[in-house]
Write a protein that holds these residues in place. Structure first.
Motif, PDB file in Angstrom:
ATOM      1  N   VAL A 172       0.875  -1.164   0.000  1.00  0.00           N
ATOM      2  CA  VAL A 172       0.000   0.000   0.000  1.00  0.00           C
ATOM      3  C   VAL A 172       0.917   1.220   0.000  1.00  0.00           C
ATOM      4  O   VAL A 172       1.863   1.315   0.766  1.00  0.00           O
ATOM      5  CB  VAL A 172      -1.024  -0.021   1.170  1.00  0.00           C
ATOM      6  CG1 VAL A 172      -0.359  -0.192   2.526  1.00  0.00           C
ATOM      7  CG2 VAL A 172      -1.887   1.239   1.175  1.00  0.00           C
ATOM      8  N   VAL A 174       1.064   5.634  -0.944  1.00  0.00           N
ATOM      9  CA  VAL A 174       0.437   6.903  -1.318  1.00  0.00           C
ATOM     10  C   VAL A 174       1.561   7.894  -1.627  1.00  0.00           C
ATOM     11  O   VAL A 174       2.592   7.914  -0.932  1.00  0.00           O
ATOM     12  CB  VAL A 174      -0.486   7.430  -0.183  1.00  0.00           C
ATOM     13  CG1 VAL A 174      -0.960   8.853  -0.456  1.00  0.00           C
ATOM     14  CG2 VAL A 174      -1.686   6.500   0.003  1.00  0.00           C
ATOM     15  N   ARG A 180      -1.628  11.285   4.686  1.00  0.00           N
ATOM     16  CA  ARG A 180      -2.433  11.739   5.822  1.00  0.00           C
ATOM     17  C   ARG A 180      -3.687  12.509   5.378  1.00  0.00           C
ATOM     18  O   ARG A 180      -4.127  13.447   6.035  1.00  0.00           O
ATOM     19  CB  ARG A 180      -1.595  12.585   6.802  1.00  0.00           C
ATOM     20  CG  ARG A 180      -0.355  11.873   7.331  1.00  0.00           C
ATOM     21  CD  ARG A 180      -0.641  10.575   8.067  1.00  0.00           C
ATOM     22  NE  ARG A 180      -1.254  10.768   9.361  1.00  0.00           N
ATOM     23  CZ  ARG A 180      -0.570  10.895  10.498  1.00  0.00           C
ATOM     24  NH1 ARG A 180       0.736  10.839  10.491  1.00  0.00           N
ATOM     25  NH2 ARG A 180      -1.197  11.043  11.631  1.00  0.00           N
ATOM     26  N   SER A 185      -6.659   4.797   3.567  1.00  0.00           N
ATOM     27  CA  SER A 185      -7.869   4.287   4.228  1.00  0.00           C
ATOM     28  C   SER A 185      -8.981   4.042   3.213  1.00  0.00           C
ATOM     29  O   SER A 185      -9.658   3.005   3.253  1.00  0.00           O
ATOM     30  CB  SER A 185      -8.378   5.283   5.274  1.00  0.00           C
ATOM     31  OG  SER A 185      -7.391   5.530   6.240  1.00  0.00           O
ATOM     32  N   THR A 212       6.225  -1.905   6.590  1.00  0.00           N
ATOM     33  CA  THR A 212       7.244  -0.902   6.906  1.00  0.00           C
ATOM     34  C   THR A 212       6.758  -0.158   8.161  1.00  0.00           C
ATOM     35  O   THR A 212       5.600  -0.328   8.559  1.00  0.00           O
ATOM     36  CB  THR A 212       7.337   0.112   5.758  1.00  0.00           C
ATOM     37  OG1 THR A 212       6.044   0.703   5.581  1.00  0.00           O
ATOM     38  CG2 THR A 212       7.782  -0.524   4.455  1.00  0.00           C
TER      39      THR A 212
END
Ligand code: ACO
Ligand code: ZN
Length: 225
Positions: A172, A174, A180, A185, A212
């Motif tokens: 995953v 971003v 944030r 999500s 991680t």
């Protein structure tokens, strides 16, 4: 190689003159020709990789004010699979993953978060799995420094008792300048509604593989809500 890159970035943040590229997110020193050359190279590859031209047949699984999530499945057209692979390579490069092929491509589903500016700013790779081993909480109390060391070495202790899980989240990611904001999500939400046709997965059905430090913080928070 990974630790060397990290050193360069850490040093860059402390020195006056460090610049964060607003397009690719790389931090570099403008005064250093070597740094600038490295940035140019990274920048081009990154911008090409996250470019999303749009397809005739897009499997959109969610829409938001700032973008949409599209799903790519193993039997999708070649151009879609190719794009998913290209993004995975970028992500693997950032994560320092060396393995470039997936263990089970025919069980892998990719979710891409595409911004209104037609850039891929998030990627999640999910695989069908049968079991997972839970990461155990730390038993001894650590001071901040040793915790950080543990983070760097990814030396998590895992349970030896397998648990049943349905969906393994192998990656995953971003885009650094868009973290944030709930993008990860929203991608996991999309996995839960679409990964297993006709049923909604609970957080217990999910397993995050080899997380991680960022991944662990995110997964811990996400799975509690
Ligand atoms: N530190 C502390 N808490 C965090 C962090 C972090 N770095 N990231 C997420 N959280 C928690 C927060 O509580 C956050 O809510 P808040 O912002 O309201 O406090 C909550 O998780 C939800 O976070 P999102 O905004 O949905 O997560 P985001 O879109 O920022 O993406 C991700 C998280 C994917 C881990 C991102 O930081 C990233 O791409 N990191 C680099 C790549 C990476 O390490 N990925 C994980 C690899 S492990 C694996 O793939 C299984
Ligand atoms: Zn750049």
């Amino acid at each position: 190689r990974e630790s060397k890159d990290q050193l360069v970035i850490d040093a860059g943040q402390k020195h006056f003159g460090a610049i964060t590229c607003r397009s690719c997110g790389m931090i570099y020193t403008a005064a250093s020709p070597e740094d600038e050359a490295q940035h140019m190279q990274y920048h081009q590859r990154f911008m090409e990789g996250i470019k999303f031209v749009g397809w005739k047949k897009e499997h959109i699984v969610a829409k938001f004010w700032d973008g949409k999530i599209i799903m790519i499945q193993p039997d999708d057209p070649k151009y879609a699979i190719k794009k998913a692979e290209e993004v995975r390579e970028l992500v693997d490069n950032e994560l320092g993953f060396k393995q470039t092929t997936l263990s089970c491509p025919n069980k892998t589903v990719t979710y891409l978060y595409v911004s209104n500016e037609k850039k891929i700013v998030g990627c999640l790779i999910a695989e069908q799995i049968k079991q997972a081993f839970q990461v155990l909480p730390e038993s001894v109390s650590h001071d901040l420094q040793s915790l950080e060391m543990l983070d760097r070495h990814r030396a998590w202790r895992c349970s030896t008792v397998p648990q049943t899980a349905i969906c393994g989240i192998s990656r995953v990611w971003v885009f650094s300048l868009m973290r944030r904001r709930g993008i990860a999500s929203r991608m996991v939400d999309a996995v839960r509604t679409t990964f297993t046709y006709g049923s909604y997965l609970s957080t217990d059905d999910l397993a995050f593989s080899d997380p991680t430090p960022d991944g662990k913080l995110f997964a811990t928070k996400y799975c509690k809500v």
